[in-house]
Design an enzyme around this catalytic site. Structure first.
Site, short mmCIF file in Angstrom:
data_model
loop_
_atom_site.label_atom_id
_atom_site.label_comp_id
_atom_site.label_asym_id
_atom_site.label_seq_id
_atom_site.Cartn_x
_atom_site.Cartn_y
_atom_site.Cartn_z
N MET A 52 61.76 19.65 95.29
CA MET A 52 62.07 18.53 94.38
C MET A 52 61.58 17.20 94.93
O MET A 52 62.29 16.20 94.90
CB MET A 52 63.58 18.49 94.13
CG MET A 52 64.13 19.74 93.46
SD MET A 52 65.94 19.77 93.34
CE MET A 52 66.38 20.17 95.04
N PRO A 89 61.11 32.75 91.93
CA PRO A 89 60.31 31.55 91.70
C PRO A 89 59.69 31.43 90.31
O PRO A 89 59.09 30.41 90.00
CB PRO A 89 59.22 31.66 92.77
CG PRO A 89 59.09 33.13 93.00
CD PRO A 89 60.46 33.71 92.83
N ASP A 104 69.43 28.07 84.27
CA ASP A 104 68.86 26.79 84.63
C ASP A 104 67.48 26.56 84.00
O ASP A 104 66.87 27.49 83.44
CB ASP A 104 68.73 26.68 86.15
CG ASP A 104 70.05 26.33 86.82
OD1 ASP A 104 70.99 25.98 86.10
OD2 ASP A 104 70.12 26.40 88.07
N GLY A 154 64.81 30.59 91.81
CA GLY A 154 64.73 30.74 93.25
C GLY A 154 65.95 31.45 93.80
O GLY A 154 66.39 32.47 93.27
N ASP A 155 66.50 30.92 94.88
CA ASP A 155 67.70 31.47 95.50
C ASP A 155 68.86 30.51 95.26
O ASP A 155 68.71 29.29 95.45
CB ASP A 155 67.49 31.65 97.01
CG ASP A 155 68.71 32.27 97.67
OD1 ASP A 155 68.74 33.51 97.77
OD2 ASP A 155 69.62 31.52 98.05
N LYS A 176 69.01 21.29 84.68
CA LYS A 176 68.96 19.90 85.12
C LYS A 176 67.51 19.52 85.37
O LYS A 176 66.74 20.29 85.94
CB LYS A 176 69.77 19.71 86.41
CG LYS A 176 71.25 20.05 86.29
CD LYS A 176 71.93 19.85 87.63
CE LYS A 176 73.41 20.21 87.53
NZ LYS A 176 73.62 21.66 87.33
#
Length: 467
Positions: free
Chosen positions: A383, A224, A247, A301-302, A269
């Site tokens: 999100m 996280p 990312d 995260g995962d 993104k």
């Protein structure tokens, strides 16, 4: 370096331990692991030592004599008065035996190090008796970086040494093994899949050299945000990667843990802003692997929870490239922990549901709002910041109570995290009042009332103080 590190073959060779207490037992366990022919002598051997060594060592209750010491290649002294110790050390050294006296480095010919034992791979760490606790800490740090199956990998490679030697010149052998240990076959062994690894190894040895360049892709969860929450396996992969595609949610602190000379490509993104289209990311993974690289696709995260990891895995696998997945702590678990809030809690919630608030072309998420509204458990929305008001209205419109507790956690687990809580009908206001614009998680359900965090009232009071 004032002591030379060496590994001594002790199988079936005579080793003597003088002493019958906990220190003697600790040394005895090391010697039995090394398959020495072990004798333990003491005027009294305590019950724990006797029980632990029954059947694996000769146990003699009496004072040691000269013959006992002279017959040994190593002598450990774990008990005795100074005058006795000095005499035993002198006898052993005259007989050519090496001596270790527990906690008395001035008498020691050798020191027993902190040991990491992975079968064929053994790592020993010593501070020459100056700081044993530091030695144990260094061992723990190294142990965290070593794959659990690294010993199996050494055994696997040993089985093929003769075959590789027969097939390649000395120079090509070195190149072969360098490629092997960073390649897909080694990754299969480390993952515990030795059956397929043997098949792939035979093919690799017999493959024409010009086709030997295929690398491997690891899809890795970065957790996280807090670098301390990175898994040990993820850290190890980062420190071996040739190429890293990462990312937006991967922090600079996590990237700083990667191999210094690894190539790094940002492919993150954000809302209405994709640095690199998804199909191009997948094409890059394949291209880098085909160039013989060890590729890490690093995701916040995962990777398999709203991270498109499944899509990337399918593409890489379809290209005939070995791909492995390393899970990460997902945002829901990490953010809940950072807010001291359990996602499931007896008396509050017996289940938790993860959904995404993000929809294609910035439209409304296609969710079963009626089913979600009737849940009596925790709902976590990934999100969902830009659609928070709409999400709240949909849930309330389908029967969820307006007073349902909610928590908004922005940049959870990071130093600048922000936690705001209130009720479902306040969700839009909470985000606006808290100026939430970064990556954030919405937690909806009774457990949200337990979260550490600010309320609309506390935010308003702070604003008045500032004004």
């Amino acid at each position: 370096m004032n002591r030379f590190p060496a590994y001594i073959a002790l199988e079936n060779r005579p080793v003597l331990i003088i002493g019958g207490g906990p220190s003697a037992l600790a040394k005895a366990r090391l010697m039995t692991a090394a398959q020495a022919s072990l004798t333990v002598i003491a005027e009294k051997i305590d019950s724990e030592t006797r029980a632990a060594l029954a059947g694996v060592a000769r146990l003699i209750e009496r004072a040691p004599v000269v013959g006992d010491i002279e017959a040994s290649v190593l002598v450990f002294i774990a008990d005795g008065r100074d005058s006795q110790i000095e005499r035993w050390v002198e006898i052993a050294q005259m007989a050519g035996a090496l001596v270790n006296v527990v906690d008395r480095p001035e008498f020691c010919d050798f020191i027993t190090p902190s040991i990491i034992d992975r079968g064929q791979v053994t790592v020993a760490i010593t501070t020459n008796g100056a700081a044993p606790v530091l030695g144990r800490k260094v061992r723990a740090d190294i142990e965290a970086l070593l794959p659990q199956n690294v010993g199996s990998l050494a055994e696997f490679a040993d089985r093929y040494r003769d075959a590789v030697k027969a097939k390649f010149s000395e120079h090509d052998r070195r190149l072969f093994w360098e490629h092997f240990f960073d390649g897909p076959v080694a990754a299969q062994v480390l993952a515990g899949d030795e059956v397929r690894a043997h098949e792939a190894m035979v093919a690799l040895i017999n493959r024409p050299r010009e086709k030997e360049k295929t690398g491997v892709v690891h899809i890795v969860g970065a957790g996280p945000g807090d670098p301390d929450l990175l898994t040990v396996k993820a850290l190890r992969l980062l420190q071996h990667a040739d190429v890293i595609l990462y990312d937006r949610l991967v922090s600079d602190e996590i990237l700083s843990l990667a191999r210094r000379d690894a190539e790094r490509f940002y492919v993150g993104k954000a809302k209405a802003n994709h640095a690199v289209p998804q199909d191009e990311i997948e094409a890059r993974l394949v291209a880098f692997a085909r160039d013989g690289k060890m590729v890490v696709r690093l995701k916040g995260g995962d990777p398999f929870i709203f991270g498109r990891g499944g899509e990337e895995l399918e593409t890489v696998r379809a290209a005939g490239i070995s791909v492995f997945t390393t899970p990460g702590i997902t945002a829901a678990a990490g953010c809940a922990a950072s807010a001291n809030m359990a996602l499931t809690h007896r008396g509050y919630s017996q289940a938790v549901t993860f959904v995404t608030g993000h929809a294609k072309d910035e439209g409304e998420p296609d969710l079963d709002w009626a089913a979600l509204a009737t849940l009596k458990s925790t709902l976590v929305v990934y999100m969902g910041v830009s659609k928070a008001s709409s999400i709240a209205n949909r849930l309330i419109g389908h029967g969820r109570a307006r007073s349902t507790p909610v928590a908004v956690i922005e940049k959870g687990t990071c130093p600048d995290q922000k936690i705001i809580k209130g009720s479902l009908d306040e969700l839009g206001q909470l985000i606006e009042a808290g100026s939430v614009d970064g990556p954030a998680l919405l937690v909806i359900g009774e457990v949200a009332a337990l979260a550490d965090g600010e309320t609309l009232l506390s935010i308003a009071q702070q604003e008045r103080l500032v004004a």
